[in-house]
Every structure is written in structure tokens, then in C-alpha cells.
Design a protein around this motif. Structure first.
Motif, short mmCIF file in Angstrom:
data_model
loop_
_atom_site.label_atom_id
_atom_site.label_comp_id
_atom_site.label_asym_id
_atom_site.label_seq_id
_atom_site.Cartn_x
_atom_site.Cartn_y
_atom_site.Cartn_z
N GLU A 404 -8.87 -27.18 -22.07
CA GLU A 404 -8.52 -28.18 -23.08
C GLU A 404 -7.21 -28.87 -22.73
O GLU A 404 -7.07 -30.09 -22.92
N ARG A 405 -6.25 -28.12 -22.20
CA ARG A 405 -4.99 -28.76 -21.78
C ARG A 405 -5.24 -29.78 -20.67
O ARG A 405 -4.66 -30.87 -20.67
N ALA A 406 -6.11 -29.43 -19.72
CA ALA A 406 -6.42 -30.35 -18.64
C ALA A 406 -7.15 -31.59 -19.16
O ALA A 406 -6.91 -32.71 -18.70
N LEU A 407 -8.01 -31.41 -20.15
CA LEU A 407 -8.70 -32.55 -20.74
C LEU A 407 -7.71 -33.49 -21.44
O LEU A 407 -7.77 -34.71 -21.28
N LEU A 408 -6.80 -32.91 -22.22
CA LEU A 408 -5.85 -33.73 -22.97
C LEU A 408 -4.87 -34.47 -22.06
O LEU A 408 -4.30 -35.49 -22.47
N ALA A 409 -4.71 -33.98 -20.84
CA ALA A 409 -3.81 -34.64 -19.89
C ALA A 409 -4.46 -35.87 -19.25
O ALA A 409 -3.76 -36.67 -18.60
N LEU A 410 -5.76 -36.03 -19.43
CA LEU A 410 -6.46 -37.16 -18.83
C LEU A 410 -6.24 -38.42 -19.67
O LEU A 410 -6.15 -38.35 -20.90
N GLY A 412 -6.99 -41.59 -21.90
CA GLY A 412 -8.08 -41.95 -22.80
C GLY A 412 -8.86 -40.79 -23.35
O GLY A 412 -10.02 -40.95 -23.73
N MET A 413 -8.22 -39.62 -23.44
CA MET A 413 -8.91 -38.43 -23.97
C MET A 413 -8.27 -38.02 -25.29
O MET A 413 -7.28 -37.28 -25.31
N PRO A 414 -8.79 -38.48 -26.43
CA PRO A 414 -8.22 -38.09 -27.72
C PRO A 414 -8.50 -36.63 -28.03
O PRO A 414 -9.47 -36.04 -27.51
N PRO A 415 -7.70 -36.00 -28.88
CA PRO A 415 -7.89 -34.58 -29.19
C PRO A 415 -9.28 -34.25 -29.74
O PRO A 415 -9.85 -33.20 -29.44
N GLU A 416 -9.84 -35.16 -30.56
CA GLU A 416 -11.16 -34.90 -31.14
C GLU A 416 -12.23 -34.80 -30.05
O GLU A 416 -13.13 -33.96 -30.12
N LEU A 432 -13.06 -26.98 -34.57
CA LEU A 432 -13.42 -28.08 -35.46
C LEU A 432 -13.14 -29.38 -34.70
O LEU A 432 -11.99 -29.78 -34.56
N PRO A 433 -14.18 -30.04 -34.20
CA PRO A 433 -13.95 -31.18 -33.31
C PRO A 433 -13.65 -32.49 -34.01
O PRO A 433 -13.46 -33.51 -33.35
#
Length: 457
Positions: A404-410, A412-416, A432-433
Motif C-alpha cells: 500500500e505504501r508503494a501504491l500511494l507513492a505512485l 495519481g493514486m488516491p488513498p481510496e 474500507l476502500p
């Protein structure tokens, strides 16, 4: 009352809720069973308990021919847990030990082989080789009893290194030769074997199962060329393409509401060595190793959810058969179908509406993406490049927090969106997405609360 006393009470009451949670061996017969076994309950003094089938086999017990303990759903604990043991069990289920050995498993987990061996032995009573061996034995039994393959072909398809190893393992686990196992196959398997091609399977689950929601959810999100849902509610069939380690495949799963216990599945595989991997991926897609009793107990205690829990017994959280595909589809949104048509790999032998594999991350990372809206291109390329390079891992053994940390670092990747990928691609039961009311009382089953709160598809 001790834990073992509680487990013996579950055995005495033949409580199916504990099938797969633990196994018991009977010293007077040399057989191990699932808790719901219909045989006469053995004396307490003759019973010992094991966390896995592999541990019971390692202690010298043979599988019961009545209850077939090797065929029970997996324990929900190993899929829910994010620690090294849970990650290791998921990777072994995906066939990593058979393909890459214990060293490959340890490398994926970021531990030494000795550390992995020690932790698995401590918690599961068996190391990675024993767990993989038990899985190979189960795969071999399925092939012997559902196909007309020669025994030697079954041996190698199940992952055994030699026919001799195959014969010895089957005798140790089932107290029968491969020929005797085949002769003892159930009547439904004999009929299915003659009726159609492919490998017919019964994908077992515990407790109730909300088939109407799961099949409706998958139908609403089916991706043309890759997935298809046909039939009317109650008799639907879900079909999809699979990209597997040794070749391509197509899976078919049928809805069978009210009959309980399993889903009917048929796998069409280019290479039967992929049987175990394909089976596990379909189990994750349909969330078949969930514990609906634990979910209902926790969420049903909340007045805000109690009515929904009662109305929808057996709620499930659909996962995915391909985590990388799921992540890219989440970012592509409505342009996913156009991306499949432009960049997907066409099947060598299309099956009706199933014509393509989803594009590989490397192909999307290098593509112009003219078919994709301009605002989506950069996020898709960034995600595809991270997956292709290995900077982001979404395989069954991935660390969920790190992913999840790697995803959020991309870009255009919002937390949801990252949370949705974590929920479905990594099978996290506690996410809870979307921004929504939350309650600590829902943990560790917030994913199921999310699905309960969604409108029925």
C-alpha cells in the motif's frame, strides 16, 4: 477447559465450522480426520490435534477415506494474517515451492530459508516442503479421480519429481496405491469424467455462501474478452481466462444456490502442472476460505449491521484471480476493455467470448495508450512500470503494508483506490476502500462490512 478439550468437543459434535481450522489423528487407527467426520467419535485418550493436514501426515497418520480431510477449505487465519506465516502459506498454495523451491519462497518473503522453516514448524507443525508435499498429494488425488490421465502423467502434473516419489507419497497419505485411489473415485467424479473435457473440481467452502451477491458482483464488473457471466440468477456460470506459470487456462464456475458445501468448477489448462495454482486463484477470487461464522458473530453484534448480516448469511468479499490485472483495471476504469482489445494477448484457442489475456504490465508501461483518456495514461504507466520492475509486488506473499505504501507513492493514486487494490488484489479482510462510517467493532472484518453496505448488484 483447555484448547484441546474444546477441540475434542468440536469433534464429538461433528462441528463443520472447524473443518480446516484443525485436524485430529487417532492413534488406534493411524488415521487423521476433519472435525466433522461422520465416523464414530474416538476416545479422547487416542486423539491428538494438528494445525494442518501436513502436520498430521508428518506424525504418521493417513487421510480418512470417509471425510477426505485433505479436501477441506483452508483456514481463514492464514489468508487473513499479514505476517510471514500467513504470507508463506499463501505462496505455497500458489505453487511457489514446487516452482522455485524453499530458497525461492524465502527470497520472496525476505527471510532466510532457515527462518521460514523454523516459523512454519512452530506454528503449523510442518515446514514448507511438507506443506507443499501435502498439497501435491491432494492434487494427485483429484487428477486420479477426475481425469483419465495415466498415473505417470498425474505424477508430474501434480509436481512430483519422479513416479517413485509419487507412488510412495500416495501410499503414505492415503494408504492406497494410485490404482486403488482411482478405482475408489466417487460416482459424481466418474460421471463428470466422461461428460466433458477439462478438470472438474468441487471448490469447498465452510458455512453459508452468498452466491447471489458474488456472482452478481462479478457479472457487473466482467471485462469483455477476459471474463463472461452467462445464465439467469441462480444458474449463472462465470468464466475467465487465466495466465498461469506454465501456460494458459480457462476457468468455469457455476452458481448452485441452496445446495451448499462447494462450487462446481471446471479448469481447461494448457499444462496440468498449473492445476494447483489455478485452483488456488479461483478460491481467492470467490473468497472460499473465509470464516462466515466469525464474520457474522462480529458484524452481527453491531446494531447498524445486524439486519444486513441476518438477511445475507455467508457474505463474501470477492478477490481476484490475477492481482496485477486487478490493480491495472482499477486505475484504467472504463477504458480497461479498450486496453484489452489493443494490448491484450490473444488466446491461441479462444473459447467463445473469451478471447484475450489481460495485457502484461510491461506491455502497458511501454504502450502509447491512445485508447486511454489522457488523464489516466500517466497513472497507468507508472503502476505498470512498478509492477513490471518488481518495485511493487502484489503476489500472494506480498507484505500488505509495504504494497500500500508503494501504491500511494505512485502518481495519481488516491488513498481510496490504493485501499481497493489492497482489499481485492491482496485479499485483506480489514479494509474500507471508500470514505464511510467506520467502527472499531468491525475489525478485523471491515472488508465484509463494506460489502454488506453495498447495494445488491
Amino acid at each position: 477447559m483447555t484448547i484441546e478439550d474444546s477441540r475434542y468437543e468440536a469433534v464429538r459434535s461433528r462441528d463443520a465450522r472447524f473443518d480446516g481450522v484443525f485436524f485430529f489423528g487417532v492413534s488406534s487407527t493411524g488415521i487423521y480426520c476433519r472435525p466433522s467426520c461422520p465416523a464414530i467419535t474416538p476416545k479422547r485418550a487416542n486423539v491428538s490435534f494438528y494445525p494442518t493436514a501436513a502436520a498430521a501426515q508428518g506424525a504418521g497418520f493417513r487421510a480418512c477415506r470417509r471425510c477426505r480431510p485433505d479436501a477441506v477449505p483452508g483456514s481463514a487465519d492464514w489468508n487473513a494474517r499479514a505476517d510471514v506465516v500467513g504470507r508463506a502459506v499463501r505462496l505455497i498454495g500458489d505453487g511457489v515451492v514446487d516452482r522455485e523451491g524453499v530458497a525461492g519462497l524465502a527470497s520472496r518473503l525476505g527471510y532466510s530459508a532457515r527462518q521460514v522453516q523454523r516459523q512454519l514448524n512452530a506454528e503449523l507443525g510442518a515446514g514448507p516442503i511438507a506443506l507443499a508435499r501435502a498439497q501435491r498429494g491432494h492434487t494427485a488425488r483429484v487428477l486420479l479421480q477426475t481425469t483419465a490421465m495415466q498415473a505417470a502423467d498425474v505424477a508430474f502434473a501434480a509436481g512430483f519429481a519422479s513416479v517413485r516419489q509419487f507412488n510412495e507419497t500416495i501410499r503414505e497419505i492415503y494408504a492406497a496405491t494410485p490404482t486403488e485411489l482411482r478405482a475408489a473415485r466417487p460416482a459424481h467424479a466418474r460421471e463428470a469424467r466422461a461428460a466433458a473435457t477439462g478438470v472438474p473440481l468441487r471448490l469447498a467452502y465452510r458455512g453459508p455462501y452468498d452466491e447471489a451477491y458474488v456472482f452478481g458482483y462479478l457479472a457487473a464488473q466482467a471485462l469483455p474478452g477476459v471474463e463472461k457471466v452467462t445464465g439467469e440468477p441462480g444458474t449463472r456460470t462465470y468464466r475467465r481466462t487465466l495466465r498461469l506459470p506454465h501456460g494458459a487456462g480457462v476457468a468455469e464456475v457455476r452458481e448452485r444456490p441452496g445446495r451448499g458445501g462447494w462450487l462446481d468448477c471446471r479448469l481447461h489448462l494448457d499444462d496440468l502442472r498449473d492445476l494447483t495454482t489455478a485452483t488456488q486463484r479461483m478460491r481467492r477470487l470467490f473468497d472460499l476460505d473465509a470464516d462466515p461464522y466469525a464474520v457474522a458473530e462480529r458484524l452481527g453484534a453491531d446494531p447498524a449491521l445486524a439486519e444486513r448480516v441476518a438477511a445475507r448469511p455467508g457474505v463474501r468479499a470477492p478477490g481476484t484471480a490475477d492481482p496485477e490485472e486487478l490493480a491495472l483495471r482499477t486505475v484504467l476504469g472504463e477504458s480497461a476493455a479498450a486496453a484489452v482489445a489493443a494490448y491484450g494477448e490473444r488466446l491461441a484457442h479462444p473459447r467463445g467470448a473469451l478471447t484475450h489475456h489481460f495485457p502484461r504490465p510491461a506491455d502497458l508501461a511501454a504502450a502509447e495508450l491512445a485508447e486511454v483518456p489522457p488523464g489516466v495514461r500517466a497513472p497507468v504507466r507508472a503502476l505498470a512500470a512498478a509492477l513490471a520492475s518488481g518495485a511493487l509486488r502484489l503476489d500472494p506473499g506480498a507484505d500488505r503494508d509495504e504494497a500500500e505504501r508503494a501504491l500511494l507513492a505512485l502518481p495519481g493514486m488516491p488513498p481510496e483506490r490504493a485501499a481497493l487494490i489492497r482489499m481485492r488484489a491482496l485479499g485483506d479482510p480489514d479494509v474500507l476502500p471508500v470514505p464511510a462510517p467506520d467502527s472499531p467493532a468491525w475489525r478485523p472484518w471491515r472488508t465484509y462490512a463494506y460489502h454488506l453496505r453495498r447495494p445488491l448488484p
